[in-house]
Design a protein around this motif. Structure first.
Motif, PDB file in Angstrom:
ATOM      1  N   ALA A  47     -27.967 -34.132  11.798  1.00  0.00           N
ATOM      2  CA  ALA A  47     -29.178 -33.798  12.558  1.00  0.00           C
ATOM      3  C   ALA A  47     -29.981 -35.039  12.916  1.00  0.00           C
ATOM      4  O   ALA A  47     -30.509 -35.154  14.031  1.00  0.00           O
ATOM      5  CB  ALA A  47     -30.033 -32.819  11.759  1.00  0.00           C
ATOM      6  N   ARG A  51     -30.745 -36.147  16.674  1.00  0.00           N
ATOM      7  CA  ARG A  51     -32.134 -36.240  17.130  1.00  0.00           C
ATOM      8  C   ARG A  51     -32.400 -37.625  17.717  1.00  0.00           C
ATOM      9  O   ARG A  51     -33.077 -37.768  18.750  1.00  0.00           O
ATOM     10  CB  ARG A  51     -33.088 -35.967  15.985  1.00  0.00           C
ATOM     11  N   GLU A  89     -28.615 -24.122  10.596  1.00  0.00           N
ATOM     12  CA  GLU A  89     -29.628 -25.071  10.134  1.00  0.00           C
ATOM     13  C   GLU A  89     -29.748 -26.256  11.082  1.00  0.00           C
ATOM     14  O   GLU A  89     -30.859 -26.736  11.370  1.00  0.00           O
ATOM     15  CB  GLU A  89     -29.274 -25.565   8.725  1.00  0.00           C
ATOM     16  N   LEU A  90     -28.606 -26.722  11.585  1.00  0.00           N
ATOM     17  CA  LEU A  90     -28.610 -27.837  12.532  1.00  0.00           C
ATOM     18  C   LEU A  90     -29.346 -27.437  13.808  1.00  0.00           C
ATOM     19  O   LEU A  90     -30.186 -28.186  14.323  1.00  0.00           O
ATOM     20  CB  LEU A  90     -27.176 -28.251  12.839  1.00  0.00           C
ATOM     21  N   GLU A  92     -31.569 -25.053  14.214  1.00  0.00           N
ATOM     22  CA  GLU A  92     -32.986 -24.835  13.922  1.00  0.00           C
ATOM     23  C   GLU A  92     -33.722 -26.175  13.824  1.00  0.00           C
ATOM     24  O   GLU A  92     -34.829 -26.331  14.363  1.00  0.00           O
ATOM     25  CB  GLU A  92     -33.138 -24.049  12.629  1.00  0.00           C
ATOM     26  N   THR A  93     -33.119 -27.137  13.156  1.00  0.00           N
ATOM     27  CA  THR A  93     -33.731 -28.452  13.010  1.00  0.00           C
ATOM     28  C   THR A  93     -33.922 -29.130  14.357  1.00  0.00           C
ATOM     29  O   THR A  93     -34.949 -29.787  14.597  1.00  0.00           O
ATOM     30  CB  THR A  93     -32.869 -29.340  12.097  1.00  0.00           C
ATOM     31  N   GLU A  95     -34.203 -27.586  17.184  1.00  0.00           N
ATOM     32  CA  GLU A  95     -34.892 -26.647  18.075  1.00  0.00           C
ATOM     33  C   GLU A  95     -33.996 -26.204  19.229  1.00  0.00           C
ATOM     34  O   GLU A  95     -34.454 -26.008  20.358  1.00  0.00           O
ATOM     35  CB  GLU A  95     -36.209 -27.247  18.588  1.00  0.00           C
TER      36      GLU A  95
END
Length: 268
Positions: A47, A51, A89-90, A92-93, A95
């Motif tokens: 992540a 990002r 989870e990835l 969600e992190t 977005e």
């Protein structure tokens, strides 16, 4: 206000180049975002790295493809539920609103038996995400056909809250893509844009180079009330150079944009 469908570049479309190259090309060509195919490239699983790439190139991650391929069965964990949870989870992190997931393989008996209920459970744990179950296709080898998915390759026969429609897979399964989209109905959350000739294999051609109704499908999305995204998922592994790969991805983006903004026959 009319919804503008974002056009994403799947990181699988730059293979054998790696994940970072997709961000660079997406920025250069003007894509709206990225779909990350989680695979053996460590960057695709990280992540923080993703990002950083998104911020550096100004191209957000808007979809995460869970590691469902044969070659990704050991990514993160041999447990398919753990892989799906990590993909969620990835997403969600980062977005990203969409997680793409394949139906279970036939040999994943426990996973297949509990897939529908388990998917509802995990979707409840990640309330802001769409888990788009993707239509697949039978495999043809040596003149024989078999289905490696349980209970089948067509997710609409089971019924899920969200779907991913893959046009290349429609070609491989000899399926009417428009009828498939009709069956998906309001659950259609995501589209994989690629073409195919219907030769019985998954080709992922640049849209317009096969026989699928790619233009018709894109033009129909507004009338379907579609509020998801379209990810270009084409094969460029045979490209002789980066320039050729870039040209194919530019052509795919231009095809998508032109047809997403064109009126459908219904509107005319």
């Amino acid at each position: 206000m009319t919804y503008r469908v974002p056009v994403l570049l799947s990181t699988s479309s730059v293979f054998p180049e790696r994940t970072a190259a997709a961000f660079q090309l997406a920025a250069e060509l003007g894509y709206d975002g990225i779909e990350v195919m989680v695979w053996t490239d460590p960057v695709s699983q990280d992540a923080g790295a993703l990002r950083g790439l998104a911020e550096h190139y100004g191209v957000p991650v808007l979809s995460v493809h869970a590691p469902c391929l044969l070659v990704t069965q050991r990514v993160w964990s041999p447990d398919p539920w753990e892989r799906l949870r990590r993909a969620a989870e990835l997403a969600e992190t980062l977005e990203a609103p969409t997680v793409v997931v394949h139906p279970p393989f036939t040999w994943q008996r426990d996973y297949a038996r509990t897939f529908a209920d388990g998917l509802d459970t995990i979707a409840g744990q990640f309330g802001g995400l769409h888990f788009g179950v993707e239509n697949m296709y039978p495999v043809r080898m040596a003149g024989r056909q078999f289905v490696p998915y349980a209970p089948g390759w067509d997710p609409t026969e089971i019924g899920y809250a969200s779907y991913t429609l893959d046009l290349s897979h429609c070609a491989a399964s000899h399926t009417d893509a428009m009828a498939m989209a009709d069956r998906m109905g309001s659950g259609l959350a995501h589209v994989h844009l690629g073409d195919g000739t219907g030769e019985g294999r998954d080709e992922h051609l640049v849209p317009g180079r096969g026989g699928q109704p790619c233009a018709e499908m894109l033009r129909s999305l507004a009338g379907r009330g579609f509020t998801g995204s379209v990810a270009v998922e084409v094969t460029t592994r045979g490209a002789k150079s980066r320039a050729v790969r870039e040209a194919d991805l530019r052509e795919s983006l231009e095809f998508a944009r032109a047809n997403l903004t064109a009126p459908s026959p219904v509107d005319v």
